[in-house]
Design an enzyme around this catalytic site. Sequence first.
Site, PDB file in Angstrom:
ATOM      1  N   CYS A 181       0.830  -1.037   0.089  1.00  0.00           N
ATOM      2  CA  CYS A 181       0.042   0.013   0.014  1.00  0.00           C
ATOM      3  C   CYS A 181       0.892   1.240  -0.003  1.00  0.00           C
ATOM      4  CB  CYS A 181      -0.928  -0.121   1.174  1.00  0.00           C
ATOM      5  SG  CYS A 181       0.063   0.040   2.756  1.00  0.00           S
ATOM      6  N   CYS A 211       3.371   1.696   2.746  1.00  0.00           N
ATOM      7  CA  CYS A 211       4.690   0.914   2.562  1.00  0.00           C
ATOM      8  C   CYS A 211       5.728   1.719   2.007  1.00  0.00           C
ATOM      9  CB  CYS A 211       4.479  -0.441   1.896  1.00  0.00           C
ATOM     10  SG  CYS A 211       3.290  -1.475   2.633  1.00  0.00           S
ATOM     11  N   CYS A 253      48.416 -10.372  -6.166  1.00  0.00           N
ATOM     12  CA  CYS A 253      48.681 -10.044  -4.790  1.00  0.00           C
ATOM     13  C   CYS A 253      47.372  -9.165  -4.201  1.00  0.00           C
ATOM     14  CB  CYS A 253      49.697  -9.106  -4.436  1.00  0.00           C
ATOM     15  SG  CYS A 253      49.483  -7.473  -5.314  1.00  0.00           S
ATOM     16  N   CYS A 263      45.783  -6.400  -6.161  1.00  0.00           N
ATOM     17  CA  CYS A 263      44.906  -6.609  -7.111  1.00  0.00           C
ATOM     18  C   CYS A 263      43.544  -6.893  -6.746  1.00  0.00           C
ATOM     19  CB  CYS A 263      45.554  -7.907  -7.909  1.00  0.00           C
ATOM     20  SG  CYS A 263      47.163  -7.668  -8.519  1.00  0.00           S
ATOM     21  N   ASP A 301      19.896 -25.011  23.872  1.00  0.00           N
ATOM     22  CA  ASP A 301      18.429 -25.233  23.969  1.00  0.00           C
ATOM     23  C   ASP A 301      18.409 -26.609  24.375  1.00  0.00           C
ATOM     24  OD1 ASP A 301      15.561 -24.973  23.512  1.00  0.00           O
ATOM     25  OD2 ASP A 301      15.655 -26.027  22.043  1.00  0.00           O
ATOM     26  N   ASP A 308      17.628 -25.171  17.333  1.00  0.00           N
ATOM     27  CA  ASP A 308      17.283 -25.939  16.100  1.00  0.00           C
ATOM     28  C   ASP A 308      17.263 -25.227  14.829  1.00  0.00           C
ATOM     29  OD1 ASP A 308      15.093 -24.554  16.507  1.00  0.00           O
ATOM     30  OD2 ASP A 308      13.830 -26.386  17.389  1.00  0.00           O
ATOM     31  N   ASP A 344      14.157 -21.271  17.529  1.00  0.00           N
ATOM     32  CA  ASP A 344      15.349 -20.522  18.185  1.00  0.00           C
ATOM     33  C   ASP A 344      15.787 -19.554  17.550  1.00  0.00           C
ATOM     34  OD1 ASP A 344      15.018 -22.196  20.492  1.00  0.00           O
ATOM     35  OD2 ASP A 344      16.325 -23.695  19.352  1.00  0.00           O
TER      36      ASP A 344
END
Length: 873
Positions: free
Chosen positions: A16, A19, A83, A86, A524, A757, A761
């Site tokens: 919209c 936004c 090197c 570069c 966890d 996991d 988390d």
Amino acid sequence: MSEQRTVRIDVGGMTCANCAATIEDAVSDLDGAAATANYATDEATVEYDPEHVSLSEVFDAVESAGYDPIAETVTVGITGMTCANCSATIEDAVGGLPGVVSVDANYATDEATVRYAPSVTTREEIDDAVEDAGYEPIRDEGDDDGESAKDAARAAELRRQRRLTLFGAALAAPLLAMLALELFAPGTLPEELPGTGLPLGWVAFALATPVQVVLGREFYVNSYKALVVNRRANMDVLIALGSSTAYGYSVIALLGVLPRAGLYFDTAALILVFITLGNYLEARSKSQAGEAIRSLLELEADTATVIHEDGTEEEVPVDEIAVGDRLKVRPGERVPTDGVVREGESAVDESMVTGESVPVRKEPGDEVIGSTVNENGVLVVEATKVGEETAIQQIVKRVKEAQSRQPEIQNLADRISAYFVPAVIANALLWGAVWYVAPEALAGLVSALPLWGLAAGGPAAVGVTEFAVLVFASAVLIACPCALGLATPAATMVGTSIGAQHGVLFEGGDVLERVRDTDAVVFDKTGTLTRGEMTLTDAVPISPAPDGAVPAGEDELEPTDEAERAAGAEYAEGLGDATERLLAAAATAERGSEHPIAEAVVAGARERGVEPAELQVLQNVSGKGIRARTEHGTVVVGKPELLREEEVAPEPGLERMRELESEGKTAMLVALDGELLGVLAVADEVRESAVTAVEALHERGIVVHMITGDNERTARAVADRVGIEPGNVRAGVLPEDKADAVEAIQSDGSRAMMVGDGINDAPALAAAFVGVAIGSGTDVAIEAADVTLMRSDPEDVVKAINVSEGTLAKIKQNLFWALGYNTAMIPLASLGLLQPALAAAAMAFSSVSVLANSMAFRSYDPDERYRLLRRFR
């Protein structure tokens, strides 16, 4: 005043006008930037001052506002980099394009990773910018043999450097022989070539000139591009200066312009041969460093046996497999692609992908990973991921991305390299001038040194001008910025490959560095320290006993009369009905949930002969439990506070609930239509490796924490089993509060690694100093995590730290050698203690030694220390 830039970028997520206004405000908050967004066309026109704000910051602002600026990331293979200067030149050239968000050129991997807005800049323009900077982009994607264009270009470069080295060595060998005779047997060389009357000086000229033209050409061309096109001095400038000084001085002396001057054609030729040999060995080492990725890709199966709907079988190329196809995998064959076992049982060797040394048992419903080996038994696998979505392709992608992102320690090398070459040239000019102006004074100071005279016997032996020229050439050649540029990326490339081989994927070299610096690890509980496979262990109905009845297990005294015996029998029969009622209500409510506890309750009820009824409505109460409307009535399953909210008194079940939780089980209350039915308990087995992992972390002095949504008693029981201090346990933490818990742990300055996991988390992983996602083998593209562990094994956290420590140690060794080499050698050359040819050889050796040190790291085993630990536990 800098010139304003205007770019149009595509933006996803606008719905919209608000936004569009949000994006405009976010960009306008940046200094020197403004935007006009159009949600109808999903575009934003941005005007910004590149002197004050970068396009990368504009993209970050749009992303922070909650929208998606469309960008593509491409890896461009590049040949011709010599090197770190570069790399910086390419970054400046490509970064100057209007639509480029970021660019990271890596001299060790011969590629640049470019993120750009396709609506503004094209891939062809990126390639053109690389080419305009004096380097060669690899434009084609591949060749007819299926070999990647980058690998083909690297192989071609290796062959070219080998041919140049052999050509130069063939011509320089006679010059080296003449030099050796002159050094070790003075006076034995004739003035003319026997039988020809040709002076040896002209013979040396004839041998050295082709070397100068063929081997020296690329150094001169690259020097011109560096100085004239890019206005930046690089290693090629040093080589061109050193070799052309020796060659030019010799030509002038040969023509008689400088009477009594010596000839250094041998030095000019040997300089180029030694440097070219170093380039060949360097290219060879780079090729070997990428073998880990190539070997992973070579593991992929070429064909697959597809089972059609009519039962017929057909062998097809792997790239023709589609999601949903059923594939037959015979013993000894590789699983063609990621999938799910539908028929058969077997053991599958996953070591090449996850690092798991023991074959994993597979049966219907289990996931399998493409490229793993079926040990025994025939499997029918349904393809779930194909092509670039497979685990092995994702691993290769992650490793390549990791190699393109360098550790912060690389910034030190980059800052030094930016000023190194000009400083070296200035130093050489200074000491050349000092030796020319005050040769006797300097010779008197340094003549006592043991290496005095190696350059040419000092100014007294060869003349002041000649010695000053030799000092200039040696001082220019001895300095090697390539060793400095290779020190970090070469070790990072090997370290990330080692991680991948052991099932540890780092998001980038910067993450590889941060892992070593963690001083706290936060686990966890469910699925990390425990297996995450819940089983129903207890179903305890809450029902008052009739007068005179003695419930089993509550009193050891036998009933004393017939009335009591009859009451007890009636109660026991009713207890069975109550258990069925408890299980039926709970299983019916839980059947609509995919939570592991819910699945355990449903499976446990069915194992006990109780089939769940129809579920009508299910409501999840985050962190507390569920409410459900079922055929039986309204069911509530969860914590005591949830039952109190439903005006159900939990007190009759609290005692039994505490007992179960003290055993490390997760207990929950069940109520039906306002009546407390009883207590259910599920248990999740603690991983054996969790104990070893916590012990290993403690040995390192790392503080270990645990966060869980479970209650305090269950959490403490698990923590006690794995060895985590009670004060480091946070229980009853809701998923949305885990990030706050991690930040609280870090509030005292701790650098915490959060291990979870990667799904529930995700906020906590993002909040941590390092986020580690424990994967399931096939799910390796977890966005919130900095590190992904292919196995669900907490011990791999220790493995990740080991890889990080080993890599950083190797980087420091490389930097010490590169900086130490220059610190020691530049003064020696400036004081006239080295011949230019020896300086060139030392320069080439320094780069090769850094790469060789990194390649030696390939044999590093991050598991070895902890094998010993487990042996003595």
